[in-house]
Motif scaffolding. Sequence first.
Motif, PDB file in Angstrom:
ATOM      1  N   TYR A  74      -2.834   5.072  -3.259  1.00 28.19           N
ATOM      2  CA  TYR A  74      -3.738   6.200  -3.021  1.00 28.19           C
ATOM      3  C   TYR A  74      -3.253   7.378  -3.864  1.00 28.19           C
ATOM      4  N   GLU A  75      -3.915   7.621  -4.975  1.00 33.06           N
ATOM      5  CA  GLU A  75      -3.547   8.743  -5.834  1.00 33.06           C
ATOM      6  C   GLU A  75      -4.410   9.957  -5.505  1.00 33.06           C
ATOM      7  N   TYR A  95     -12.404   8.486  -6.262  1.00 32.08           N
ATOM      8  CA  TYR A  95     -12.975   8.703  -4.932  1.00 32.08           C
ATOM      9  C   TYR A  95     -14.418   9.174  -4.983  1.00 32.08           C
ATOM     10  N   ASP A 110     -14.169   0.612  -0.696  1.00 27.18           N
ATOM     11  CA  ASP A 110     -13.357  -0.260   0.157  1.00 27.18           C
ATOM     12  C   ASP A 110     -13.656  -1.734  -0.131  1.00 27.18           C
ATOM     13  N   SER A 153      -2.959   7.445   2.908  1.00 27.88           N
ATOM     14  CA  SER A 153      -4.272   6.809   3.037  1.00 27.88           C
ATOM     15  C   SER A 153      -5.321   7.843   3.446  1.00 27.88           C
ATOM     16  N   ARG A 154      -6.565   7.529   3.162  1.00 32.06           N
ATOM     17  CA  ARG A 154      -7.668   8.422   3.472  1.00 32.06           C
ATOM     18  C   ARG A 154      -8.921   7.585   3.685  1.00 32.06           C
ATOM     19  N   LEU A 199     -12.408   5.991   3.052  1.00 36.48           N
ATOM     20  CA  LEU A 199     -13.024   5.629   1.774  1.00 36.48           C
ATOM     21  C   LEU A 199     -14.499   5.284   1.969  1.00 36.48           C
ATOM     22  N   LEU A 254      -8.117   5.517  -6.354  1.00 36.39           N
ATOM     23  CA  LEU A 254      -7.268   4.381  -6.004  1.00 36.39           C
ATOM     24  C   LEU A 254      -6.845   3.632  -7.259  1.00 36.39           C
ATOM     25  N   LEU A 259       0.856  -1.184   0.000  1.00 36.93           N
ATOM     26  CA  LEU A 259       0.000   0.000   0.000  1.00 36.93           C
ATOM     27  C   LEU A 259       0.893   1.234   0.000  1.00 36.93           C
TER      28      LEU A 259
END
Length: 233
Positions: free
Chosen positions: A168-169, A229, A139, A131-132, A134, A173, A127
């Motif tokens: 995580y862009e 997202y 998810d 991260s954030r 979701l 994702l 990973l």
Amino acid sequence: MSSLQGQQVPPKLILVEQLVDDEARRIVRTERLRLARELHDIVSYGFATIALQAGVATHVAETKPEQAVEALRVIRDASRDVLDEIRAMLGQLREDDDAAEPARGIGRLGALADTTSSAGVRTTVCLTGPSRPLPIAIDLAVYRIVQEALANVLRHSPGAAASVAVVYEKHGLSVSIEDDGNGDPDTLTTQGSGYGIVGMRERATGLGGELEAGTLPGGGFCVQAFLPYRGRQ
């Protein structure tokens, strides 16, 4: 007592009733597709694992009993996981408030990789990126896409090595699952139902994303997906 019998029904009322019926049918079709996709993913991965390990146990039962015992342990654990998920799905169909769905998401990819490694496909997970939080749908979609991709490796290239990368862009994702194609063709389990890649792509496009799958130039197979997202704007 009033009644519409013998009276002409207004065209607007007919139109509203038709729209309600069409929407009800659309909701039912969408839910049936969701349940079919969930059931396919649950059974596909679980039974690919079970079939492969049953073959291993049969092959080494007399010469390597300790390895056969390990294979049986993997079968036991995979069976329990499949039963737990199916029970949860049936509980949802019965509207059973006590039948909570098992937590499945990016946080469970490590456990999924461990199970796949125990089943015969050495799997790593990486990973990267900040991260954030979701949405639940994204998810779960990541987990199911990875699960089905690994089920395909178990079926078509047991003994291979697989890598899972989630990035995580900025806008979504990026998910990729690759195997090196170095499995043992003599231990193939089944050819599968043919719905695996279709189902993965439906999951991605249903969230406004995209998914591609194909062979790699040096051998092996790759599944790549991008899930935004916020979906399509």
